[in-house]
Design an enzyme around this catalytic site. Structure first.
Site, PDB file in Angstrom:
ATOM      1  N   ASN A   9      24.279  76.844  18.646  1.00  0.00           N
ATOM      2  CA  ASN A   9      23.666  77.892  17.823  1.00  0.00           C
ATOM      3  C   ASN A   9      22.153  77.763  17.968  1.00  0.00           C
ATOM      4  O   ASN A   9      21.551  76.844  17.413  1.00  0.00           O
ATOM      5  CB  ASN A   9      24.125  77.680  16.365  1.00  0.00           C
ATOM      6  CG  ASN A   9      23.387  78.569  15.392  1.00  0.00           C
ATOM      7  OD1 ASN A   9      22.721  79.527  15.774  1.00  0.00           O
ATOM      8  ND2 ASN A   9      23.502  78.246  14.103  1.00  0.00           N
ATOM      9  N   TRP A  10      21.574  78.663  18.746  1.00  0.00           N
ATOM     10  CA  TRP A  10      20.139  78.544  19.046  1.00  0.00           C
ATOM     11  C   TRP A  10      19.269  79.016  17.878  1.00  0.00           C
ATOM     12  O   TRP A  10      18.063  78.856  17.906  1.00  0.00           O
ATOM     13  CB  TRP A  10      19.802  79.344  20.322  1.00  0.00           C
ATOM     14  CG  TRP A  10      20.467  78.816  21.567  1.00  0.00           C
ATOM     15  CD1 TRP A  10      21.323  77.743  21.669  1.00  0.00           C
ATOM     16  CD2 TRP A  10      20.324  79.328  22.901  1.00  0.00           C
ATOM     17  NE1 TRP A  10      21.716  77.567  22.971  1.00  0.00           N
ATOM     18  CE2 TRP A  10      21.128  78.522  23.748  1.00  0.00           C
ATOM     19  CE3 TRP A  10      19.602  80.389  23.454  1.00  0.00           C
ATOM     20  CZ2 TRP A  10      21.211  78.759  25.129  1.00  0.00           C
ATOM     21  CZ3 TRP A  10      19.694  80.612  24.822  1.00  0.00           C
ATOM     22  CH2 TRP A  10      20.490  79.805  25.651  1.00  0.00           C
ATOM     23  N   LYS A  11      19.881  79.630  16.885  1.00  0.00           N
ATOM     24  CA  LYS A  11      19.149  80.124  15.703  1.00  0.00           C
ATOM     25  C   LYS A  11      17.960  80.991  16.150  1.00  0.00           C
ATOM     26  O   LYS A  11      18.055  81.693  17.145  1.00  0.00           O
ATOM     27  CB  LYS A  11      18.717  78.953  14.807  1.00  0.00           C
ATOM     28  CG  LYS A  11      19.899  78.032  14.474  1.00  0.00           C
ATOM     29  CD  LYS A  11      19.591  77.044  13.387  1.00  0.00           C
ATOM     30  CE  LYS A  11      20.828  76.191  13.116  1.00  0.00           C
ATOM     31  NZ  LYS A  11      20.666  75.271  12.002  1.00  0.00           N
ATOM     32  N   HIS A  96      27.117  81.733   8.541  1.00  0.00           N
ATOM     33  CA  HIS A  96      26.352  80.488   8.704  1.00  0.00           C
ATOM     34  C   HIS A  96      25.599  80.181   7.406  1.00  0.00           C
ATOM     35  O   HIS A  96      25.186  81.097   6.691  1.00  0.00           O
ATOM     36  CB  HIS A  96      25.368  80.606   9.875  1.00  0.00           C
ATOM     37  CG  HIS A  96      24.706  79.306  10.177  1.00  0.00           C
ATOM     38  ND1 HIS A  96      23.580  78.887   9.514  1.00  0.00           N
ATOM     39  CD2 HIS A  96      25.056  78.303  11.020  1.00  0.00           C
ATOM     40  CE1 HIS A  96      23.254  77.675   9.961  1.00  0.00           C
ATOM     41  NE2 HIS A  96      24.131  77.316  10.879  1.00  0.00           N
ATOM     42  N   GLU A  98      22.683  79.350   6.780  1.00  0.00           N
ATOM     43  CA  GLU A  98      21.362  79.983   6.639  1.00  0.00           C
ATOM     44  C   GLU A  98      21.506  81.448   6.243  1.00  0.00           C
ATOM     45  O   GLU A  98      20.663  82.000   5.533  1.00  0.00           O
ATOM     46  CB  GLU A  98      20.561  79.800   7.930  1.00  0.00           C
ATOM     47  CG  GLU A  98      20.064  78.349   8.047  1.00  0.00           C
ATOM     48  CD  GLU A  98      20.126  77.765   9.443  1.00  0.00           C
ATOM     49  OE1 GLU A  98      20.087  78.523  10.422  1.00  0.00           O
ATOM     50  OE2 GLU A  98      20.205  76.515   9.547  1.00  0.00           O
ATOM     51  N   GLU A 168      30.480  73.041   8.139  1.00  0.00           N
ATOM     52  CA  GLU A 168      29.095  72.598   8.248  1.00  0.00           C
ATOM     53  C   GLU A 168      28.557  72.264   6.862  1.00  0.00           C
ATOM     54  O   GLU A 168      28.096  73.151   6.134  1.00  0.00           O
ATOM     55  CB  GLU A 168      28.226  73.702   8.864  1.00  0.00           C
ATOM     56  CG  GLU A 168      28.629  74.079  10.274  1.00  0.00           C
ATOM     57  CD  GLU A 168      27.455  74.657  11.039  1.00  0.00           C
ATOM     58  OE1 GLU A 168      27.146  74.119  12.106  1.00  0.00           O
ATOM     59  OE2 GLU A 168      26.834  75.628  10.555  1.00  0.00           O
ATOM     60  N   GLY A 174      20.389  70.273  10.208  1.00  0.00           N
ATOM     61  CA  GLY A 174      18.965  70.153  10.522  1.00  0.00           C
ATOM     62  C   GLY A 174      18.280  69.005   9.810  1.00  0.00           C
ATOM     63  O   GLY A 174      17.054  68.913   9.793  1.00  0.00           O
ATOM     64  N   SER A 214      23.777  68.255  12.358  1.00  0.00           N
ATOM     65  CA  SER A 214      23.124  67.126  13.024  1.00  0.00           C
ATOM     66  C   SER A 214      24.016  66.434  14.060  1.00  0.00           C
ATOM     67  O   SER A 214      23.952  65.218  14.225  1.00  0.00           O
ATOM     68  CB  SER A 214      22.597  66.118  11.996  1.00  0.00           C
ATOM     69  OG  SER A 214      21.620  66.738  11.172  1.00  0.00           O
TER      70      SER A 214
END
Ligand code: PGA
Length: 256
Positions: A9-11, A96, A98, A168, A174, A214
């Site tokens: 997931n490159w965000k 997700h 976020e 997650e 992160g 992570s």
């Protein structure tokens, strides 16, 4: 046998140039691995086309990080599921943490997205996971149950063939603070039991449950070695081929 899925997931990272460079490095570096495991990357929406071009002819799959559930129309700033398909995506990441906690997505919005994506024939990677405060209050299972029931409302057992779950824990995303293999396995086993009781044993057995939070080369093998961990959703360590490819290789080793 569930096939391992290693996803990146490159965000909201990369430029057009670095996205293409990274995609090309993955094509080279994961060529053999793709015989054994699925590799799926989620670049930012503006770079989907150049990244699709860069992976063309390889087994690397490309998906969208998000999409809106409505048909194309007056929804400024949103990306339609049809648009993802139009640029060659067969998967979409939904819910997700976020999106939930920074952008305020609710289980009901997430459910609309899940249903619309499945109706279009896209594979959905549905993310669930508890906050640190919820884990500390012993509410992890309750939160997971609520997110599963909310996100998967009205999704049929047949449609579950196109659903991947990503566990997650928000406190591990992160932060460098990975869930221990035991914590991950306990949550994954709980999610698989949920699938048995809300669907049936064959859906539970076939559904892939990824761990995210992570994940890096140093902890991937141990996490992927857990019986109910079927892959990884990798954020930070998916942004460099030299970090991500060893995780793909850990998937190959786990696949045996
Ligand atoms: P991280 O992110 O690997 O940087 O913790 C995982 C994710 O958010 O999917």
């Amino acid at each position: 046998m569930r096939r391992y899925l290693i996803s990146g997931n490159w965000k909201m990272n990369t430029t057009r140039a670095t996205a293409v460079e990274l995609a090309k490095a993955l094509v080279e570096g994961a060529r053999a691995a793709c015989d054994k495991v699925d590799v799926l990357i989620f670049p930012p929406a503006p770079y989907l086309i150049p990244v699709q071009d860069a992976v063309a002819g390889s087994a690397i799959q490309v998906g969208g990080q998000n999409a809106y559930f409505e048909a194309p129309g007056a929804f400024t700033g949103e990306v339609a599921l049809e648009m993802l398909q139009d640029v060659g995506c067969q998967s979409v990441l939904i819910g997700h943490s976020e999106r939930r906690h920074v952008l305020g997505e609710t289980d009901s919005l997430i459910n609309n997205k899940v249903k619309a994506a499945l109706e279009k024939g896209l594979q959905v990677v549905l993310c669930v996971g508890e906050l640190l405060s919820e884990r500390e209050a012993n509410q992890t299972e309750e939160v997971l149950d609520r997110q599963m029931a909310g996100g998967l409302a009205d999704v049929t057992a047949e449609q579950m063939a196109d659903v991947v779950i990503a566990y997650e824990p928000v406190w591990a995303i992160g932060t460098g603070r990975t869930a221990s293999p035991e914590q991950a396995e306990a949550a994954h086993a709980h999610l698989r039991n949920w699938l048995t009781s809300h669907y049936n044993a064959s859906v539970a057995d076939a559904t892939r449950i990824l761990y995210g939070g992570s994940v890096k080369a140093a902890n991937a093998a141990e996490l992927l070695g857990q019986p109910n961990v079927d892959g990884a959703l990798v954020g930070g360590a998916s942004l460099k081929a030299s970090d991500f490819l060893p995780i793909v290789e850990a998937g190959v080793s786990a696949a045996g």
